[in-house]
Write a protein that holds these residues in place. Structure first.
Motif, mmCIF file in Angstrom:
data_model
loop_
_atom_site.group_PDB
_atom_site.id
_atom_site.type_symbol
_atom_site.label_atom_id
_atom_site.label_comp_id
_atom_site.label_asym_id
_atom_site.label_seq_id
_atom_site.Cartn_x
_atom_site.Cartn_y
_atom_site.Cartn_z
ATOM 1 N N VAL A 61 34.943 43.266 -32.580
ATOM 2 C CA VAL A 61 36.299 42.779 -32.827
ATOM 3 C C VAL A 61 36.430 42.425 -34.305
ATOM 4 O O VAL A 61 35.553 41.780 -34.882
ATOM 5 N N GLU A 62 37.523 42.855 -34.905
ATOM 6 C CA GLU A 62 37.758 42.587 -36.327
ATOM 7 C C GLU A 62 38.622 41.338 -36.471
ATOM 8 O O GLU A 62 39.787 41.328 -36.075
ATOM 9 N N TYR A 63 38.034 40.300 -37.028
ATOM 10 C CA TYR A 63 38.726 39.032 -37.241
ATOM 11 C C TYR A 63 39.139 38.882 -38.703
ATOM 12 O O TYR A 63 38.403 39.290 -39.604
ATOM 13 N N THR A 64 40.292 38.282 -38.902
ATOM 14 C CA THR A 64 40.649 37.860 -40.251
ATOM 15 C C THR A 64 39.792 36.663 -40.642
ATOM 16 O O THR A 64 39.276 36.570 -41.754
ATOM 17 N N GLU A 65 39.635 35.759 -39.688
ATOM 18 C CA GLU A 65 38.783 34.582 -39.884
ATOM 19 C C GLU A 65 38.195 34.201 -38.530
ATOM 20 O O GLU A 65 38.909 33.720 -37.659
ATOM 21 N N GLN A 66 36.911 34.425 -38.345
ATOM 22 C CA GLN A 66 36.277 34.072 -37.086
ATOM 23 C C GLN A 66 35.613 32.709 -37.196
ATOM 24 O O GLN A 66 34.776 32.477 -38.065
ATOM 25 N N LEU A 67 36.016 31.809 -36.308
ATOM 26 C CA LEU A 67 35.412 30.488 -36.274
ATOM 27 C C LEU A 67 33.996 30.581 -35.717
ATOM 28 O O LEU A 67 33.745 31.314 -34.758
ATOM 29 N N LYS A 68 33.083 29.810 -36.300
ATOM 30 C CA LYS A 68 31.703 29.796 -35.823
ATOM 31 C C LYS A 68 31.340 28.390 -35.369
ATOM 32 O O LYS A 68 31.495 27.435 -36.127
ATOM 33 N N PRO A 69 30.862 28.247 -34.160
ATOM 34 C CA PRO A 69 30.535 26.909 -33.646
ATOM 35 C C PRO A 69 29.206 26.406 -34.176
ATOM 36 O O PRO A 69 28.323 27.188 -34.549
ATOM 37 N N MET A 154 29.555 41.629 -24.582
ATOM 38 C CA MET A 154 30.095 40.553 -25.408
ATOM 39 C C MET A 154 29.394 40.484 -26.753
ATOM 40 O O MET A 154 30.018 40.176 -27.781
ATOM 41 N N GLU A 155 28.112 40.780 -26.764
ATOM 42 C CA GLU A 155 27.378 40.764 -28.034
ATOM 43 C C GLU A 155 27.849 41.904 -28.944
ATOM 44 O O GLU A 155 27.969 41.732 -30.152
ATOM 45 N N LYS A 156 28.130 43.068 -28.342
ATOM 46 C CA LYS A 156 28.643 44.185 -29.140
ATOM 47 C C LYS A 156 30.029 43.859 -29.700
ATOM 48 O O LYS A 156 30.354 44.195 -30.839
ATOM 49 N N ASP A 188 19.153 32.916 -23.699
ATOM 50 C CA ASP A 188 18.378 33.666 -24.687
ATOM 51 C C ASP A 188 19.226 33.842 -25.944
ATOM 52 O O ASP A 188 19.908 34.863 -26.127
ATOM 53 N N LYS A 189 19.201 32.851 -26.809
ATOM 54 C CA LYS A 189 20.059 32.859 -27.993
ATOM 55 C C LYS A 189 19.619 33.889 -29.029
ATOM 56 O O LYS A 189 20.412 34.286 -29.892
ATOM 57 N N GLU A 190 18.367 34.327 -28.952
ATOM 58 C CA GLU A 190 17.906 35.372 -29.871
ATOM 59 C C GLU A 190 18.556 36.706 -29.523
ATOM 60 O O GLU A 190 19.011 37.440 -30.395
ATOM 61 N N HIS A 194 25.894 34.938 -29.425
ATOM 62 C CA HIS A 194 27.293 34.564 -29.233
ATOM 63 C C HIS A 194 27.541 33.874 -27.895
ATOM 64 O O HIS A 194 28.669 33.433 -27.637
ATOM 65 N N CYS A 195 26.523 33.793 -27.057
ATOM 66 C CA CYS A 195 26.675 33.131 -25.759
ATOM 67 C C CYS A 195 26.423 31.634 -25.908
ATOM 68 O O CYS A 195 25.351 31.215 -26.342
ATOM 69 N N LEU A 196 27.398 30.816 -25.543
ATOM 70 C CA LEU A 196 27.308 29.364 -25.711
ATOM 71 C C LEU A 196 26.953 28.647 -24.408
ATOM 72 O O LEU A 196 27.053 27.425 -24.334
ATOM 73 N N PHE A 197 26.510 29.403 -23.424
ATOM 74 C CA PHE A 197 26.132 28.821 -22.135
ATOM 75 C C PHE A 197 24.996 27.809 -22.306
ATOM 76 O O PHE A 197 24.074 28.010 -23.082
ATOM 77 N N GLN A 198 25.089 26.704 -21.554
ATOM 78 C CA GLN A 198 23.999 25.722 -21.475
ATOM 79 C C GLN A 198 23.749 25.383 -20.004
ATOM 80 O O GLN A 198 24.685 25.307 -19.205
ATOM 81 N N LYS A 199 22.485 25.199 -19.660
ATOM 82 C CA LYS A 199 22.141 24.926 -18.262
ATOM 83 C C LYS A 199 22.663 23.584 -17.788
ATOM 84 O O LYS A 199 22.952 23.405 -16.600
ATOM 85 N N GLY A 200 22.769 22.619 -18.687
ATOM 86 C CA GLY A 200 23.243 21.298 -18.296
ATOM 87 C C GLY A 200 22.106 20.379 -17.899
ATOM 88 O O GLY A 200 20.942 20.801 -17.809
ATOM 89 N N PRO A 201 22.401 19.117 -17.629
ATOM 90 C CA PRO A 201 21.362 18.131 -17.296
ATOM 91 C C PRO A 201 20.613 18.489 -16.013
ATOM 92 O O PRO A 201 21.217 18.923 -15.033
ATOM 93 N N ASP A 202 19.308 18.292 -16.031
ATOM 94 C CA ASP A 202 18.477 18.619 -14.865
ATOM 95 C C ASP A 202 18.830 17.777 -13.645
ATOM 96 O O ASP A 202 18.698 18.235 -12.513
ATOM 97 N N GLU A 203 19.273 16.557 -13.879
ATOM 98 C CA GLU A 203 19.531 15.648 -12.759
ATOM 99 C C GLU A 203 20.901 15.868 -12.117
ATOM 100 O O GLU A 203 21.244 15.208 -11.126
#
Length: 441
Positions: A61-69, A154-156, A188-190, A194-203
């Protein structure tokens, strides 16, 4: 002339019978193994073909300005901007990942790529059912196939994205559990930065209970996006054939409340506005629609119609019968709107007791029989978060020029597909409104 006496064969001993049975079982197992190997090879070939399409035909995707978290000290990803922040909700993509689903997988991939490319969102949120490893429709139990294919797509595209799990992502008979899919793919962030998924707290029950924040340049949180695992099935319905759906659990409700409190403290005592994303609708969705229908499909004191309809046969809403207080917690803690999927022909959006409840437009070409011919329910939901935290929500249909024009290399004959959609979609939704089964007769 005397009759010849038949020579009786000696009876087999128990040991001989067991040996014969063993040979038969070995032959059956050998045949099953050969069939399994053939299917595995075919699935591997088809998955390679689908991923080659992503590699060769999908462009970033071609962005004029892509925000990065950035990953903040609170452990959550944060986008910083003083402009509008665009969220694109996708739901029920249903990538089968097998030989039988390969063509429809390409159709789903193409649709996702076209919509994301045209909308150029700051963040894509997928509210469940990325994968659909149902063997009689996809010819595989391997739910990793669909998850990897979508992650590679999504990575592509190069777009930041996150997801909540749906009931089909990790079926009881699937090869991989939520924990394994989380560890092997989404965390697997390597491989998928671009995937911002997190497993969340174990409890806390489930996988994927986490937050993505939006802040302004002054460091104030203008919006918090809550991702929550709504689980799968309950009451012994392990395969989901009785439609006994689970709900967000009590300790998840408490986690949400605690997180709101922590974010409020972080935000100089100002409670941030928030949005909720999950897969299975809450019980209140049924309550709201029942009240709306009893009023003659007119607004009531509690229900304000926004757009869309309940298109499932007999006005079905597949919510859980359990209510652990999630809606009340949303209402009491500043959540403006919640977004979900699960029911592919429902795209209703209403405001109920001050909280907007919205079915996302689905992508599915595979799960519902004949759904690849339907068009009015297929698309995405565009959520625009304003700098003051207020939101605009628009349901966008996939079959419109702005989406078709961005993909010159099509995985399917879209002209033919569109002619089918134009012939069937209107009739299908007329049936839905007439309380029919949502499919062509």
């Amino acid at each position: 002339m005397a009759k010849k006496e038949k020579v009786k064969k000696p009876k087999k001993t128990a040991k001989q019978r067991l040996k014969t049975l063993g040979k038969v079982l070995l032959i059956i197992l050998a045949v099953i193994a050969v069939i399994g190997i053939i299917i595995a090879v075919l699935n591997a070939v088809n998955n390679k073909s689908v991923r080659n399409f992503i590699s060769e035909s999908i462009s970033p995707v071609e962005y004029t300005e892509q925000l990065k978290p950035e990953l903040g000290e609170d452990g959550y990803y944060t986008f910083t901007t003083d402009r509008d922040f665009k969220v694109l909700q996708l739901t029920d993509v249903h990538i089968g990942g097998g030989t039988m689903s390969a063509k429809k997988d390409l159709m789903a991939i193409n649709a996702v790529a076209a919509m994301v490319t045209a909308e150029k969102p700051d963040l894509v949120v997928v509210t469940g059912d990325v994968a659909y490893p149902v063997p009689f429709q996809s010819l595989t139990f391997n739910n990793k196939n669909g998850a990897v294919t979508f992650a590679q797509l999504m990575e592509k595209l190069g777009v930041y994205w996150c997801l909540c799990y749906g009931n089909h992502d990790t079926e009881a008979y699937s090869f991989y559990s939520r924990r394994q899919i989380s560890d092997k793919i989404y965390c697997d962030k390597e491989a998928y930065p671009h995937c911002l998924f997190q497993k969340g707290p174990d409890e806390v029950d489930g996988y994927g209970n986490y937050v993505v924040n939006v802040k302004n340049s002054l460091g104030q949180i203008t919006q918090s996006l809550f991702m929550i695992d709504s689980h799968s099935y309950t009451d012994g319905d392990y395969f989901g054939i009785q439609w006994k759906y689970d709900a967000i659990h009590e300790n998840q409700v408490q986690w949400y409340k605690d997180t709101v409190a922590a974010l409020t403290e972080e935000n100089a005592g100002i409670r941030p506005k928030s949005l909720g994303f999950f897969h299975i609708p809450l019980a209140e969705e049924s309550d709201a629609f029942d009240e709306y229908r009893k009023a003659g499909e007119k607004d009531t004191e509690n229900v304000k119609y926004q757009y869309g309809l309940i298109g499932e046969g007999d006005f079905v809403i597949c919510a859980s019968k359990y209510n652990n207080g999630m809606f009340d917690a949303f209402k009491e803690n500043g959540t403006q709107a919640i977004f979900f999927g699960h029911d592919h022909l429902n795209n209703l959006s209403v405001v109920y007791k001050g909280v907007q409840m919205t079915y996302g437009m689905s992508v599915d070409y595979l799960a519902y029989p004949g759904i690849y011919k339907y068009g009015l329910q297929r698309g995405c939901t565009v959520i625009t978060v304003k700098p003051d935290g207020s939101i605009d929500t628009v349901a966008e249909n996939y079959y419109q020029d702005k989406y078709q024009s961005v993909n010159e290399k099509e995985s399917v004959d879209l002209d033919h597909q569109m002619s089918e959609v134009e012939d069937t979609a209107g009739a299908v939704f007329d049936f839905q409104k007439d309380n029919n089964n949502g499919k062509e007769e």
